[in-house]
Write a protein that holds these residues in place. Structure first.
Motif, PDB file in Angstrom:
ATOM      1  N   ASP A 103       0.876  -1.170   0.000  1.00  0.00           N
ATOM      2  CA  ASP A 103       0.000   0.000   0.000  1.00  0.00           C
ATOM      3  C   ASP A 103       0.911   1.217   0.000  1.00  0.00           C
ATOM      4  O   ASP A 103       1.523   1.556   1.012  1.00  0.00           O
ATOM      5  N   VAL A 104       1.048   1.869  -1.168  1.00  0.00           N
ATOM      6  CA  VAL A 104       1.996   2.969  -1.310  1.00  0.00           C
ATOM      7  C   VAL A 104       1.279   4.213  -1.820  1.00  0.00           C
ATOM      8  O   VAL A 104       0.282   4.129  -2.541  1.00  0.00           O
ATOM      9  N   LYS A 105       1.814   5.342  -1.450  1.00  0.00           N
ATOM     10  CA  LYS A 105       1.298   6.623  -1.932  1.00  0.00           C
ATOM     11  C   LYS A 105       2.455   7.376  -2.558  1.00  0.00           C
ATOM     12  O   LYS A 105       3.409   7.742  -1.884  1.00  0.00           O
ATOM     13  N   MET A 106       2.361   7.611  -3.874  1.00  0.00           N
ATOM     14  CA  MET A 106       3.461   8.196  -4.620  1.00  0.00           C
ATOM     15  C   MET A 106       3.194   9.678  -4.891  1.00  0.00           C
ATOM     16  O   MET A 106       2.202  10.028  -5.533  1.00  0.00           O
ATOM     17  N   PRO A 107       4.068  10.547  -4.405  1.00  0.00           N
ATOM     18  CA  PRO A 107       3.866  11.990  -4.557  1.00  0.00           C
ATOM     19  C   PRO A 107       4.309  12.498  -5.925  1.00  0.00           C
ATOM     20  O   PRO A 107       5.004  11.808  -6.679  1.00  0.00           O
ATOM     21  N   ALA A 108       3.908  13.718  -6.239  1.00  0.00           N
ATOM     22  CA  ALA A 108       4.362  14.373  -7.464  1.00  0.00           C
ATOM     23  C   ALA A 108       5.747  14.976  -7.243  1.00  0.00           C
ATOM     24  O   ALA A 108       6.170  15.219  -6.111  1.00  0.00           O
ATOM     25  N   GLY A 109       6.455  15.195  -8.351  1.00  0.00           N
ATOM     26  CA  GLY A 109       7.799  15.746  -8.283  1.00  0.00           C
ATOM     27  C   GLY A 109       8.842  14.651  -8.324  1.00  0.00           C
ATOM     28  O   GLY A 109       8.745  13.669  -7.565  1.00  0.00           O
ATOM     29  N   ARG A 110       9.839  14.797  -9.181  1.00  0.00           N
ATOM     30  CA  ARG A 110      10.850  13.745  -9.356  1.00  0.00           C
ATOM     31  C   ARG A 110      11.532  13.380  -8.046  1.00  0.00           C
ATOM     32  O   ARG A 110      11.603  12.201  -7.679  1.00  0.00           O
ATOM     33  N   GLU A 111      12.042  14.365  -7.332  1.00  0.00           N
ATOM     34  CA  GLU A 111      12.766  14.082  -6.097  1.00  0.00           C
ATOM     35  C   GLU A 111      11.865  13.425  -5.062  1.00  0.00           C
ATOM     36  O   GLU A 111      12.256  12.437  -4.416  1.00  0.00           O
ATOM     37  N   ASN A 112      10.650  13.944  -4.917  1.00  0.00           N
ATOM     38  CA  ASN A 112       9.711  13.366  -3.949  1.00  0.00           C
ATOM     39  C   ASN A 112       9.340  11.934  -4.313  1.00  0.00           C
ATOM     40  O   ASN A 112       9.242  11.059  -3.442  1.00  0.00           O
ATOM     41  N   PHE A 113       9.133  11.705  -5.603  1.00  0.00           N
ATOM     42  CA  PHE A 113       8.755  10.374  -6.084  1.00  0.00           C
ATOM     43  C   PHE A 113       9.877   9.371  -5.804  1.00  0.00           C
ATOM     44  O   PHE A 113       9.634   8.259  -5.308  1.00  0.00           O
ATOM     45  N   ILE A 114      11.100   9.759  -6.119  1.00  0.00           N
ATOM     46  CA  ILE A 114      12.243   8.867  -5.912  1.00  0.00           C
ATOM     47  C   ILE A 114      12.462   8.605  -4.419  1.00  0.00           C
ATOM     48  O   ILE A 114      12.754   7.473  -4.006  1.00  0.00           O
ATOM     49  N   ASN A 115      12.296   9.629  -3.603  1.00  0.00           N
ATOM     50  CA  ASN A 115      12.441   9.452  -2.156  1.00  0.00           C
ATOM     51  C   ASN A 115      11.380   8.502  -1.606  1.00  0.00           C
ATOM     52  O   ASN A 115      11.659   7.680  -0.713  1.00  0.00           O
ATOM     53  N   ALA A 116      10.153   8.606  -2.133  1.00  0.00           N
ATOM     54  CA  ALA A 116       9.087   7.702  -1.695  1.00  0.00           C
ATOM     55  C   ALA A 116       9.411   6.264  -2.093  1.00  0.00           C
ATOM     56  O   ALA A 116       9.213   5.328  -1.310  1.00  0.00           O
ATOM     57  N   MET A 117       9.928   6.081  -3.309  1.00  0.00           N
ATOM     58  CA  MET A 117      10.294   4.732  -3.740  1.00  0.00           C
ATOM     59  C   MET A 117      11.403   4.171  -2.856  1.00  0.00           C
ATOM     60  O   MET A 117      11.389   2.976  -2.501  1.00  0.00           O
TER      61      MET A 117
END
Length: 509
Positions: A103-117
């Protein structure tokens, strides 16, 4: 009748609207013809009780910020079409409730997205950075090609674009050695084009992911019908005509070239005819077979029809805050394997992939105070509904809708079934009646591995312009389907048609 136009556009879906608006904007006398009483096709809304429901749009990519406009915003700005858009704060939430689920929530923005991953799949940051570098090359290359830049120069500038042009999304992610969980999290958007990631060509999926993540997604504040109305107004403002509730019976062909259309036995002539409807409908019902080039028939018949859909529209008598709904888009399935998700869409009993959207999470006044508007989308492939008997139709619709609601409640822990005030259900036959497409398909032709955006673009002339002065645009065009690409095909068809008129000059009168 015997009127004469520079350009006639048949079908007021996204592609047709953009083609007609662009043609009118470029100074050509333009007529748009639509069989429904409203323009827009799937870009519209409907009302049940005190709720207004969005028919089809989940989110619009390729719009971009005012200081970094992307293709769709550039088109709207050029046309002078005024639509208030709402930026979405995140990309998606993705819930896999089966084995090895997440169960994941992926944010907008390259840096935010990569940090979430990195948070969900530790050790992936460096590989994700490399992936997004490749994605950006594809995104920028396709944008420059669409802008008319020299293809050879584009390839030199973005070498990864051509290197991976014929590779699948899965091929490249495997080469980068991204873990399985990360690959599954990244695969959520496959459903927007209905191509599993082991077939989805890398440049296309890469462009879609980079665009959504780095340029954010948007939705119109007043539903997608506002977009359709704005484009229709451009046609009027530039001296064009829009004929609604009007059915084109025939495409007129003389001496091997399109010369107009027939309506109720009367002829309306034009220098150019653009069809924003499926070639199957045009070739099968609107043209004499002897007038259709053999190549065009073979090309149309080589395609498999795309997916249809099953939608459940919900008007809830509680606010999203009261219900505990915080996410605009939630993808839900029992497996994160996109091939299995795709194959399950071809069945009645195993089709558990779904998307839930709640408009009020981003547009609080999308429904009356203290209420909320949600809709569930499930893809349906391969004519699964063909064998449904009329006597079983209503009961089956209710059963699938109930199962989808139950699945959402179990996956999220959010109870909505006891708050339903209004419900409307659209199955493949609904879309077949409304859109006039075979089997109710909503995504144009299925994009097989040999026939995705790269392949279609290489054969652009024959795909867009199979007969002199006859053009196609929309979801069955050269860019597969989606709001933004339908707009692009409409603009492209209009540019080619207007260029043809300008080049022919007096000889074309």
């Amino acid at each position: 009748m015997a009127e004469k136009y520079d350009v006639i556009v048949v079908g007021a879906g996204n592609g047709g609207l953009m083609a007609a608006a662009s043609s009118a904007r470029m100074g050509k006398k333009t007529l748009l013809i639509e069989r429904h009483n409203l323009a827009g096709g799937a870009a519209t809304s409907f009302i049940r009780g005190r709720f207004e429901f969005e028919v089809a749009l989940h989110e619009l990519c390729e719009y971009g910020h005012a200081d970094n406009p992307r293709a769709v915003r550039k088109m709207y700005d050029w046309l002078g079409a005024n639509v208030k858009m709402q930026e979405l704060p995140d990309t998606y939430r993705y819930i896999i409730y089966g084995k090895d689920g997440f169960d994941v929530k992926m944010p907008a923005g390259r840096e935010n997205f990569i940090n979430a991953m990195e948070k969900y799949v530790p050790g992936t940051s460096e590989k994700m950075e490399k992936l997004f570098d490749l994605c950006e090359q594809s995104m920028n290359a396709l944008a420059e090609i669409a802008d008319g830049k020299d293809k050879k120069e584009v390839i030199k500038k973005y070498p990864a674009f051509i290197e991976y042009a014929t590779k699948s999304w899965d091929d490249v992610l495997n080469k980068l050695k991204l873990p399985k969980k990360a690959q599954q999290i990244l695969g959520a958007y496959w459903c927007y084009i209905d191509i599993p990631t082991d077939e989805f060509e890398f440049p296309y999926f890469a462009t879609m992911l980079a665009t959504y993540v780095e340029n954010d997604a948007y939705i119109p504040q007043r539903r997608s019908h506002d977009m359709s109305t704005a484009l229709a107004q451009v046609i009027y403002d530039n001296g064009g005509d829009v004929w609604l509730s009007t059915t084109v019976e025939k495409i007129l062909v003389e001496n091997g070239q399109a010369v107009g259309v027939q309506i109720k036995g009367e002829k309306v002539f034009a220098k150019e005819v653009i069809c924003g409807i499926t070639p199957h409908a045009v070739y099968g019902n609107m043209m004499d077979q002897k007038c259709i080039p053999e190549y065009a028939l073979k090309y149309a018949n080589s395609h498999k029809l795309g997916t249809s859909a099953f939608l459940v529209y919900l008007g809830l008598n509680k606010s999203c805050r009261e219900l505990g709904i915080n996410d605009y888009s939630v993808f839900i399935a029992s497996t994160g394997d996109t091939r299995k998700q795709y194959e399950n869409c071809k069945t009645m009993d195993k089709n558990d992939f779904m998307i839930m959207n709640c408009l009020n999470t981003v547009i609080p006044n999308a429904s009356p105070k203290g209420t909320s508007v949600c809709y569930i989308t499930k893809l349906v492939d391969d004519g699964v509904w063909d064998n449904v008997k009329p006597k079983d139709y209503e009961k089956l619709k209710v059963k699938i809708a109930k199962n989808a609601i139950d699945e959402y409640e179990q996956a999220t822990g959010i109870k909505i079934s006891d708050s339903i005030e209004e419900i409307a259900i659209a199955a493949p036959p609904t879309f077949a009646r409304y859109m006039g497409t075979p089997d109710g398909e909503i995504y144009g032709y299925h994009c097989a591995p040999w026939d995705q955006i790269i392949g279609r673009s290489m054969d652009l002339k024959n795909v867009v312009n199979p007969l002199p002065h006859l053009y196609f645009c929309g979801g069955h065009g050269f860019m597969c389907d989606g709001y933004n690409v339908s707009y692009t095909t409409g603009l492209t068809a209009a540019k080619i048609a207007v260029s043809d008129i300008n080049n022919m000059g007096a000889d074309h009168e």
